[in-house]
Design an enzyme around this catalytic site. Structure first.
Site, PDB file in Angstrom:
ATOM      1  N   ALA A   1     -53.534  29.826  18.562  1.00  0.00           N
ATOM      2  CA  ALA A   1     -52.918  29.967  17.238  1.00  0.00           C
ATOM      3  C   ALA A   1     -52.412  31.381  17.023  1.00  0.00           C
ATOM      4  O   ALA A   1     -52.991  32.347  17.517  1.00  0.00           O
ATOM      5  CB  ALA A   1     -53.935  29.609  16.161  1.00  0.00           C
TER       6      ALA A   1
ATOM      7  N   ALA B   1       0.830  -1.217   0.000  1.00  0.00           N
ATOM      8  CA  ALA B   1       0.000   0.000   0.000  1.00  0.00           C
ATOM      9  C   ALA B   1       0.860   1.260   0.000  1.00  0.00           C
ATOM     10  O   ALA B   1       0.508   2.270   0.583  1.00  0.00           O
ATOM     11  CB  ALA B   1      -0.920  -0.010   1.210  1.00  0.00           C
TER      12      ALA B   1
ATOM     13  N   GLN C   1       8.345   1.918   3.021  1.00  0.00           N
ATOM     14  CA  GLN C   1       9.096   1.945   1.757  1.00  0.00           C
ATOM     15  C   GLN C   1       9.233   3.414   1.360  1.00  0.00           C
ATOM     16  O   GLN C   1       8.270   4.036   0.930  1.00  0.00           O
ATOM     17  CB  GLN C   1       8.337   1.157   0.685  1.00  0.00           C
ATOM     18  CG  GLN C   1       9.132   0.979  -0.589  1.00  0.00           C
ATOM     19  CD  GLN C   1       8.294   0.428  -1.738  1.00  0.00           C
ATOM     20  OE1 GLN C   1       7.082   0.598  -1.791  1.00  0.00           O
ATOM     21  NE2 GLN C   1       8.953  -0.238  -2.677  1.00  0.00           N
TER      22      GLN C   1
ATOM     23  N   GLY D   1       1.983   2.842  -2.821  1.00  0.00           N
ATOM     24  CA  GLY D   1       1.806   3.659  -4.031  1.00  0.00           C
ATOM     25  C   GLY D   1       0.867   4.830  -3.795  1.00  0.00           C
ATOM     26  O   GLY D   1       0.046   4.824  -2.878  1.00  0.00           O
TER      27      GLY D   1
ATOM     28  N   ARG E   1      -3.290   7.828 -11.094  1.00  0.00           N
ATOM     29  CA  ARG E   1      -4.433   7.943 -12.002  1.00  0.00           C
ATOM     30  C   ARG E   1      -5.750   8.292 -11.295  1.00  0.00           C
ATOM     31  O   ARG E   1      -6.753   8.559 -11.940  1.00  0.00           O
ATOM     32  CB  ARG E   1      -4.604   6.642 -12.798  1.00  0.00           C
ATOM     33  CG  ARG E   1      -3.678   6.594 -14.003  1.00  0.00           C
ATOM     34  CD  ARG E   1      -3.913   5.354 -14.818  1.00  0.00           C
ATOM     35  NE  ARG E   1      -3.322   4.175 -14.202  1.00  0.00           N
ATOM     36  CZ  ARG E   1      -3.709   2.925 -14.461  1.00  0.00           C
ATOM     37  NH1 ARG E   1      -4.701   2.694 -15.286  1.00  0.00           N
ATOM     38  NH2 ARG E   1      -3.104   1.903 -13.886  1.00  0.00           N
TER      39      ARG E   1
ATOM     40  N   TYR F   1     -32.443  31.204  18.248  1.00  0.00           N
ATOM     41  CA  TYR F   1     -31.173  31.896  18.013  1.00  0.00           C
ATOM     42  C   TYR F   1     -31.390  33.397  18.118  1.00  0.00           C
ATOM     43  O   TYR F   1     -32.241  33.963  17.419  1.00  0.00           O
ATOM     44  CB  TYR F   1     -30.678  31.508  16.615  1.00  0.00           C
ATOM     45  CG  TYR F   1     -29.302  32.003  16.260  1.00  0.00           C
ATOM     46  CD1 TYR F   1     -28.224  31.810  17.123  1.00  0.00           C
ATOM     47  CD2 TYR F   1     -29.073  32.647  15.053  1.00  0.00           C
ATOM     48  CE1 TYR F   1     -26.956  32.251  16.786  1.00  0.00           C
ATOM     49  CE2 TYR F   1     -27.801  33.082  14.700  1.00  0.00           C
ATOM     50  CZ  TYR F   1     -26.737  32.881  15.578  1.00  0.00           C
ATOM     51  OH  TYR F   1     -25.492  33.310  15.234  1.00  0.00           O
TER      52      TYR F   1
HETATM   53  C1  UD1 Z   1       1.643  -5.595 -10.664  1.00  0.00           C
HETATM   54  C2  UD1 Z   1       2.276  -6.815 -11.298  1.00  0.00           C
HETATM   55  C3  UD1 Z   1       1.458  -7.238 -12.510  1.00  0.00           C
HETATM   56  C4  UD1 Z   1       0.028  -7.505 -12.103  1.00  0.00           C
HETATM   57  C5  UD1 Z   1      -0.548  -6.295 -11.391  1.00  0.00           C
HETATM   58  C6  UD1 Z   1      -1.901  -6.626 -10.810  1.00  0.00           C
HETATM   59  C7  UD1 Z   1       4.620  -6.525 -10.820  1.00  0.00           C
HETATM   60  C8  UD1 Z   1       5.945  -6.212 -11.401  1.00  0.00           C
HETATM   61  N1  UD1 Z   1       3.624  -6.517 -11.667  1.00  0.00           N
HETATM   62  O1  UD1 Z   1       1.628  -4.557 -11.632  1.00  0.00           O
HETATM   63  O2  UD1 Z   1       2.009  -8.425 -13.074  1.00  0.00           O
HETATM   64  O3  UD1 Z   1      -0.758  -7.829 -13.245  1.00  0.00           O
HETATM   65  O4  UD1 Z   1       0.299  -5.902 -10.299  1.00  0.00           O
HETATM   66  O5  UD1 Z   1      -2.501  -5.450 -10.345  1.00  0.00           O
HETATM   67  O6  UD1 Z   1       4.509  -6.794  -9.657  1.00  0.00           O
HETATM   68  N2  UD1 Z   1       3.439  -0.980  -4.595  1.00  0.00           N
HETATM   69  C9  UD1 Z   1       4.243  -0.632  -3.534  1.00  0.00           C
HETATM   70  N3  UD1 Z   1       5.504  -0.224  -3.753  1.00  0.00           N
HETATM   71  C10 UD1 Z   1       6.036  -0.158  -5.004  1.00  0.00           C
HETATM   72  C11 UD1 Z   1       5.213  -0.521  -6.105  1.00  0.00           C
HETATM   73  C12 UD1 Z   1       3.915  -0.932  -5.873  1.00  0.00           C
HETATM   74  O7  UD1 Z   1       3.803  -0.687  -2.373  1.00  0.00           O
HETATM   75  O8  UD1 Z   1       7.196   0.204  -5.111  1.00  0.00           O
HETATM   76  C13 UD1 Z   1       2.076  -1.419  -4.332  1.00  0.00           C
HETATM   77  C14 UD1 Z   1       1.038  -0.487  -4.911  1.00  0.00           C
HETATM   78  O9  UD1 Z   1       0.675   0.515  -3.967  1.00  0.00           O
HETATM   79  C15 UD1 Z   1      -0.116  -1.435  -5.184  1.00  0.00           C
HETATM   80  C16 UD1 Z   1       0.575  -2.758  -5.500  1.00  0.00           C
HETATM   81  O10 UD1 Z   1       1.881  -2.661  -4.966  1.00  0.00           O
HETATM   82  O11 UD1 Z   1      -0.925  -1.617  -4.054  1.00  0.00           O
HETATM   83  C17 UD1 Z   1       0.654  -3.051  -7.005  1.00  0.00           C
HETATM   84  O12 UD1 Z   1       1.335  -2.004  -7.640  1.00  0.00           O
HETATM   85  P1  UD1 Z   1       0.969  -1.508  -9.092  1.00  0.00           P
HETATM   86  O13 UD1 Z   1       1.946  -0.456  -9.495  1.00  0.00           O
HETATM   87  O14 UD1 Z   1      -0.461  -1.232  -9.205  1.00  0.00           O
HETATM   88  O15 UD1 Z   1       1.253  -2.852  -9.919  1.00  0.00           O
HETATM   89  P2  UD1 Z   1       2.015  -3.032 -11.263  1.00  0.00           P
HETATM   90  O16 UD1 Z   1       3.481  -2.934 -11.020  1.00  0.00           O
HETATM   91  O17 UD1 Z   1       1.430  -2.150 -12.273  1.00  0.00           O
END
Ligand code: UD1
Ligand code: CA
Length: 460
Positions: free
Chosen positions: A427, A11, A74, A13, A17, A391
């Site tokens: 009234a 969690a 992270q 990220g 978007r 009031y």
């Molecule tokens: C990832 C998978 C992809 C899969 C998809 C499903 C990898 C390389 N790819 O894609 O194969 O189809 O999920 O949704 O794993 N997050 C972190 N730290 C980071 C990066 C991500 O905590 O450095 C978390 C994000 O907040 C999210 C989850 O990991 O909750 C997935 O990250 P996201 O970037 O959506 O996945 P993709 O890399 O696009």
């Protein structure tokens, strides 16, 4: 519920978007932030709180989730492989002997039964890694699953790294994994960023595990909706609709009638008793609890409202932070503002507004009134057009109407003021002084009739 299972929730990220000031996992669907659904799921899978990898707006996420999780920070989002490494480091040496279930904070619809099946499949097959996949007509940006002739998973190719043939693969990675903890830490440290996104891909572990003679398997989910992620507002709406559909399905199973379920907006935090009938275009939010045998007519909007049994809420009634007891009848078009408490058999009719108003059993305000900062005794009757003038421009003052009072239509009660038990107010009165019990208070200008006035006027 497994003892040797650690759950990791990714969690960190931002969710670019979403185009939002708020980090993605705190966006709400059906009344709760997305992350809550995932934390609930984790708690169904393991007794130990999950390890949540946090980064963007981590204070906000941690404030919300609190003690329901342990945390790994992270600092920079270097990829899913790097995120899991932070979590494994937080778990420490123990991780080696455990199974590690990895969930995403933005995938809220997975059912515990499905994860249970993933655990069973993992144990049955002796895989080092078993992951969830789905088949999509349009595989979009998901990682493509490349399987060998024996059905084992050879690798996952991210959409951005895929060639034309790989792009056509319809089986994709859902992002939910069950690992044996044993090889996880060492392999994660060996990951590189040699790919299109310059990220540490968790999915590259598949090749490493296979190279060291381990088996990787995948279980296809029957219903892709279960692994639907939220990346955009459109996907948030899709996920919210599914949560609401599930809530209504459960309520119908428990005996609630919905006359047109697809038009009802309902939070997952709401409860409704059997034999209550919910009409179309009703919105029920927050901690609202509705009893049995109620009728909730079209256009009703409830937020954090406690409704007893056999209550009738007529069309257009709006209520917030209010309590409505058994067999009350409200509306149409009543507005119950915070601090309203209506006793049994109360009747609040059309175009009546209440605020911080406590109505005793059987009290009535049937038409066009404002009752604020008031106590209304049992069986009191408030006539049409009554206003509590609570009031004075600076402070709010209280009106007390004792049991059984009768307030004539078009009365203004200038607070602070008290009308004693059983008293009457004529009234059209403006009441500025307390009225003793059993008295009649009148303050209107005496009427004067001028005989023949109209006839004389016409002659002029
Ligand atoms: C990832 C998978 C992809 C899969 C998809 C499903 C990898 C390389 N790819 O894609 O194969 O189809 O999920 O949704 O794993 N997050 C972190 N730290 C980071 C990066 C991500 O905590 O450095 C978390 C994000 O907040 C999210 C989850 O990991 O909750 C997935 O990250 P996201 O970037 O959506 O996945 P993709 O890399 O696009
Ligand atoms: Ca990404």
């Amino acid at each position: 519920m497994s003892r040797d299972l650690e759950v990791v929730i990714l969690a960190a990220g931002l969710g670019t978007r979403m185009k939002s000031r708020t980090v993605k996992v705190l966006h709400r669907a059906a009344g709760r932030p997305l992350i809550d659904y995932v934390v609930d799921l984790a708690s169904e899978m393991s007794d130990k709180p999950p390890v949540m990898v946090v980064g963007h707006q981590r204070e906000a996420v941690q404030d919300h989730v609190g003690k329901r999780a342990r945390y790994a920070v992270q600092e920079e989002q270097l990829g899913t492989g790097h995120a899991v490494l932070e979590a494994i480091d937080a778990i420490g040496r123990e991780a080696k002997g455990k199974k590690i279930l990895i969930l995403s904070g933005d995938v809220p619809l997975t059912r515990a039964e499905t994860l249970q099946r993933l655990v069973e499949e993992h144990e049955r097959s002796g895989n080092a890694l078993t992951l969830l996949t789905m088949r999509l007509d349009d595989p979009g940006l998901y990682g493509r699953i490349v399987r060998g002739n024996d059905g084992a998973v050879m690798k996952i190719v991210e959409a951005k790294d895929a060639d034309a043939t790989q792009k056509k693969i319809q089986e994709v990675n859902a992002g939910i994994y069950l690992f044996d903890g044993e090889h996880l830490s060492d392999n994660l440290r060996k990951l590189s960023t040699n790919n299109a996104q310059r990220e540490y891909y968790l999915t590259d572990l598949i090749g490493m595990l296979r190279d060291s003679g381990n088996r990787v398997g995948a279980m296809i989910v029957d219903n892709p909706m279960e692994v639907r992620g939220v990346n955009s507002r459109a996907e948030l709406a899709t996920v919210e609709a599914e949560i609401q559909r599930r809530v209504i399905e459960r309520l119908m199973r428990d005996g609630v009638t919905f006359r047109n379920p697809s038009t009802v907006v309902i939070d997952s935090t709401v409860s409704i008793g059997p034999d209550t009938v919910v009409y179309p275009f009703v919105t029920i939010e927050g901690t609202t609890r509705i009893g049995t045998g109620c009728v909730i007519e079209p256009g009703v909007h409830l937020q954090n409202v406690t409704v007893g049994n056999d209550v009738h809420l007529k069309s257009g009634t709006v209520a917030e932070d209010a309590i409505i007891e058994d067999e009350a009848t409200i509306g149409p078009y009543a507005h119950l503002r915070p601090g309203t408490k209506l006793g049994k058999h109360v009747k609040v009719g059309n175009f009546v507004e209440t605020k911080k108003a406590i109505f005793g059993e059987g009290a009535k305000a049937s038409h066009l009134s404002y009752i604020g900062d008031a106590e209304v005794g049992a069986d009191a009757n408030i006539g049409a057009g009554t206003i509590t003038c609570n009031y004075d421009g600076v402070n709010k003052h209280k009106t007390v109407l004792e049991d059984g009072v009768f307030i004539g239509s078009d009365t203004q009660l200038v607070a602070p003021v008290r009308v004693g038990r059983g008293a009457y107010v004529g009234a059209g009165s403006t009441i500025t002084k307390d009225v003793p019990p059993e008295a009649l208070a009148l303050s209107r200008v005496p009427q004067k009739n001028i005989e023949g006035w109209a006839k004389k006027r016409k002659k002029k």
